[in-house]
Design an enzyme around this catalytic site. Structure first.
Site, PDB file in Angstrom:
ATOM      1  N   GLU A   1     -68.895  -0.323 -10.137  1.00  0.00           N
ATOM      2  CA  GLU A   1     -68.641   0.340  -8.859  1.00  0.00           C
ATOM      3  C   GLU A   1     -69.126   1.785  -8.967  1.00  0.00           C
ATOM      4  O   GLU A   1     -69.639   2.375  -8.022  1.00  0.00           O
ATOM      5  CB  GLU A   1     -67.142   0.309  -8.541  1.00  0.00           C
ATOM      6  CG  GLU A   1     -66.837   0.952  -7.199  1.00  0.00           C
ATOM      7  CD  GLU A   1     -65.372   1.171  -6.981  1.00  0.00           C
ATOM      8  OE1 GLU A   1     -64.580   0.282  -7.271  1.00  0.00           O
ATOM      9  OE2 GLU A   1     -65.029   2.274  -6.502  1.00  0.00           O
TER      10      GLU A   1
ATOM     11  N   SER B   1     -61.633   2.823 -10.547  1.00  0.00           N
ATOM     12  CA  SER B   1     -62.151   1.507 -10.957  1.00  0.00           C
ATOM     13  C   SER B   1     -63.607   1.651 -11.376  1.00  0.00           C
ATOM     14  O   SER B   1     -64.430   2.126 -10.592  1.00  0.00           O
ATOM     15  CB  SER B   1     -62.086   0.522  -9.797  1.00  0.00           C
ATOM     16  OG  SER B   1     -60.760   0.343  -9.391  1.00  0.00           O
TER      17      SER B   1
ATOM     18  N   ARG C   1     -66.520  -1.694  -0.693  1.00  0.00           N
ATOM     19  CA  ARG C   1     -66.933  -0.448  -1.353  1.00  0.00           C
ATOM     20  C   ARG C   1     -68.407  -0.097  -1.095  1.00  0.00           C
ATOM     21  O   ARG C   1     -69.088   0.442  -1.966  1.00  0.00           O
ATOM     22  CB  ARG C   1     -66.725  -0.524  -2.870  1.00  0.00           C
ATOM     23  CG  ARG C   1     -65.302  -0.598  -3.310  1.00  0.00           C
ATOM     24  CD  ARG C   1     -64.526   0.675  -2.978  1.00  0.00           C
ATOM     25  NE  ARG C   1     -63.259   0.641  -3.660  1.00  0.00           N
ATOM     26  CZ  ARG C   1     -62.217  -0.071  -3.249  1.00  0.00           C
ATOM     27  NH1 ARG C   1     -62.290  -0.765  -2.127  1.00  0.00           N
ATOM     28  NH2 ARG C   1     -61.101  -0.065  -3.934  1.00  0.00           N
TER      29      ARG C   1
HETATM   30  N1  EPU Z   1     -54.346  -6.455 -13.756  1.00  0.00           N
HETATM   31  C1  EPU Z   1     -54.500  -6.888 -15.039  1.00  0.00           C
HETATM   32  N2  EPU Z   1     -54.675  -5.961 -16.016  1.00  0.00           N
HETATM   33  C2  EPU Z   1     -54.695  -4.629 -15.770  1.00  0.00           C
HETATM   34  C3  EPU Z   1     -54.514  -4.190 -14.457  1.00  0.00           C
HETATM   35  C4  EPU Z   1     -54.360  -5.112 -13.435  1.00  0.00           C
HETATM   36  O1  EPU Z   1     -54.498  -8.073 -15.317  1.00  0.00           O
HETATM   37  O2  EPU Z   1     -54.865  -3.856 -16.721  1.00  0.00           O
HETATM   38  C5  EPU Z   1     -54.158  -7.431 -12.669  1.00  0.00           C
HETATM   39  C6  EPU Z   1     -52.857  -7.147 -11.945  1.00  0.00           C
HETATM   40  O3  EPU Z   1     -51.801  -7.830 -12.550  1.00  0.00           O
HETATM   41  C7  EPU Z   1     -53.131  -7.650 -10.558  1.00  0.00           C
HETATM   42  C8  EPU Z   1     -54.642  -7.515 -10.407  1.00  0.00           C
HETATM   43  O4  EPU Z   1     -55.163  -7.271 -11.702  1.00  0.00           O
HETATM   44  O5  EPU Z   1     -52.815  -9.001 -10.441  1.00  0.00           O
HETATM   45  C9  EPU Z   1     -55.030  -6.400  -9.459  1.00  0.00           C
HETATM   46  O6  EPU Z   1     -54.668  -5.122  -9.993  1.00  0.00           O
HETATM   47  P1  EPU Z   1     -54.445  -3.858  -9.081  1.00  0.00           P
HETATM   48  O7  EPU Z   1     -53.443  -4.134  -8.046  1.00  0.00           O
HETATM   49  O8  EPU Z   1     -54.214  -2.686  -9.955  1.00  0.00           O
HETATM   50  O9  EPU Z   1     -55.820  -3.691  -8.305  1.00  0.00           O
HETATM   51  P2  EPU Z   1     -57.329  -3.795  -8.766  1.00  0.00           P
HETATM   52  O10 EPU Z   1     -57.932  -4.992  -8.147  1.00  0.00           O
HETATM   53  O11 EPU Z   1     -57.469  -3.638 -10.228  1.00  0.00           O
HETATM   54  C10 EPU Z   1     -58.191  -2.527  -6.650  1.00  0.00           C
HETATM   55  C11 EPU Z   1     -59.123  -1.394  -6.341  1.00  0.00           C
HETATM   56  C12 EPU Z   1     -58.451  -0.066  -6.629  1.00  0.00           C
HETATM   57  C13 EPU Z   1     -57.199   0.019  -5.793  1.00  0.00           C
HETATM   58  C14 EPU Z   1     -56.277  -1.151  -6.151  1.00  0.00           C
HETATM   59  C15 EPU Z   1     -55.011  -1.204  -5.347  1.00  0.00           C
HETATM   60  C16 EPU Z   1     -61.368  -2.246  -6.708  1.00  0.00           C
HETATM   61  C17 EPU Z   1     -62.558  -2.249  -7.596  1.00  0.00           C
HETATM   62  N3  EPU Z   1     -60.328  -1.532  -7.141  1.00  0.00           N
HETATM   63  O12 EPU Z   1     -57.962  -2.491  -8.045  1.00  0.00           O
HETATM   64  O13 EPU Z   1     -59.331   0.963  -6.224  1.00  0.00           O
HETATM   65  O14 EPU Z   1     -56.524   1.236  -6.004  1.00  0.00           O
HETATM   66  O15 EPU Z   1     -57.002  -2.392  -5.914  1.00  0.00           O
HETATM   67  O16 EPU Z   1     -55.279  -1.650  -4.070  1.00  0.00           O
HETATM   68  O17 EPU Z   1     -61.398  -2.841  -5.637  1.00  0.00           O
HETATM   69  C18 EPU Z   1     -61.057   2.384  -6.976  1.00  0.00           C
HETATM   70  O18 EPU Z   1     -61.799   1.812  -6.197  1.00  0.00           O
HETATM   71  O19 EPU Z   1     -61.480   3.333  -7.723  1.00  0.00           O
HETATM   72  C19 EPU Z   1     -59.679   1.964  -7.096  1.00  0.00           C
HETATM   73  C20 EPU Z   1     -58.839   2.516  -7.961  1.00  0.00           C
END
Ligand code: EPU
Length: 336
Positions: free
Chosen positions: A331, A235, A163
């Site tokens: 972020e 995020s 990012r």
């Molecule tokens: N999870 C939780 N609680 C929650 C949501 C998620 O425990 O409320 C756990 C999920 O079970 C999963 C893990 O967190 O094991 C990852 O969750 P998710 O797949 O939703 O991805 P993320 O790491 O939270 C990142 C990016 C997102 C992107 C998603 C999907 C960052 C900071 N965020 O989120 O990007 O859409 O992966 O690839 O890297 C953004 O940058 O604005 C954004 C939305």
């Protein structure tokens, strides 16, 4: 076009109603040069805003905001296995993804439905579902705000990271991106390794560019709030990167913690999980809160101020730090 004393409500996806002294909408490279020749170019501070989907204003902005609105998408080179396609910095990112998918060009379909503009895609190195745009950016065309010279940055010169890029660091506020060139594949090898993406795609039938795009959009719509109804900036925090030893210690104590490989020496820990474990999911403090379906997202229930949102984020950082010893980094960019 220069606008004085403008409300920023429609220029940030938190929907915060601060004002800016000046806003300049720029539709072409020659308009950048006109701006640089004018007295307005001496006003500071200066901020470049795409779709405002990663910004948190906490005050009125006493400076000048540049809004790149360069349009146009075209195929610049058509080679046997791929094309080089360009898009103006003001093009909405997802319009470009849709164009690529419709024309059978692969690579960025996993990045469907991410808010923001083409310019921001390069500044921010947007990413989702196992893909980052840095792997598809061929070069970035930009104009120096110091001397009006055009510079082409090749992929390495952009210094992309998680990012981030040179445009967010060393060259912050020094260049305005006018066009981004992407290398897109004619015969896409799909990347469906993330979570349950493959399962979701198969609900639509075969694995095709448009089915992947639709699946990603479905997943995103289920989990992420639409800023038109509930102000948010995606995020709010980055997933923290820790060394392998720290991740092993964490995993031993909390076997459920989701961790992913970042590079040879480090792992990414799910910030959403850390926040949820601290009891924040769905919690609300007055007008700001943690989204009920995804704890990495801070939402504005309508009347929050930027300071309310910032304050909530600080409390979250503190509670995650106290429980896990990990300091979350924002972020979202806070604009003082
Ligand atoms: N999870 C939780 N609680 C929650 C949501 C998620 O425990 O409320 C756990 C999920 O079970 C999963 C893990 O967190 O094991 C990852 O969750 P998710 O797949 O939703 O991805 P993320 O790491 O939270 C990142 C990016 C997102 C992107 C998603 C999907 C960052 C900071 N965020 O989120 O990007 O859409 O992966 O690839 O890297 C953004 O940058 O604005 C954004 C939305």
């Amino acid at each position: 076009m220069i606008i004085h004393n403008i409300s920023l409500k429609s220029y940030n996806t938190f929907g915060l109603d601060y004002r800016s002294d000046y806003l300049v909408r720029i539709k072409s490279e020659s308009e950048v040069l006109q701006f640089l020749d004018s007295d307005f170019s001496r006003i500071s501070p200066l901020l470049i805003v795409g779709a405002g989907s990663n910004l948190l204003f906490i005050n009125n902005y006493h400076g000048i905001i540049l809004k790149p609105e360069m349009s146009g998408i075209s195929v610049e080179e058509d080679l046997s296995d791929y094309v080089i396609a360009s898009a103006g910095a003001g093009v909405i990112w997802d319009d470009f993804v849709k164009w690529a998918v419709t024309n059978g060009f692969g690579g960025i379909e996993n990045l469907s439905w991410i808010p923001g503009t083409i310019g921001a895609s390069a500044v921010q190195n947007i990413g989702a579902y196992g893909e980052e745009v840095k792997d598809y950016i061929e070069k970035v065309r930009a104009i120096s705000l110091e001397n009006g010279m055009i510079k082409i940055f090749n992929n390495t010169e952009c210094q992309f990271g998680y990012r981030t890029s040179i445009f967010k660091n060393e060259l912050k506020g020094k260049f305005i991106i006018t066009k981004v060139f992407y290398r897109l594949q004619k015969n896409r090898k799909f990347n469906l390794s993330y979570g349950r993406l493959e399962e979701e795609v198969k609900k639509s039938g075969e694995i095709t560019l448009s089915n992947v795009r639709e699946a990603v959009i479905r997943v995103r719509k289920q989990k992420l709030p639409d800023p038109n109804y509930l102000g948010n900036a995606g995020s709010f925090f980055r997933n923290p990167v820790v060394d392998i030893k720290t991740s092993e210690i964490l995993k031993k104590e909390y076997p459920d913690v989701p961790v992913y490989r970042h590079d040879e020496k480090s792992m990414k820990v799910s910030a959403a999980w850390l926040i949820e474990q601290c009891g924040w999911k769905g919690k609300r403090i007055d007008n700001a809160g943690v989204y009920e379906k995804h704890s990495l997202i801070i939402v504005n229930y309508g009347n929050a101020t930027g300071k309310d949102i910032l304050e909530l984020s600080t409390i979250i950082q503190k509670s995650v730090f106290e429980k896990f010893g990990i300091m979350l980094e924002r972020e979202v960019e806070v604009i003082e």
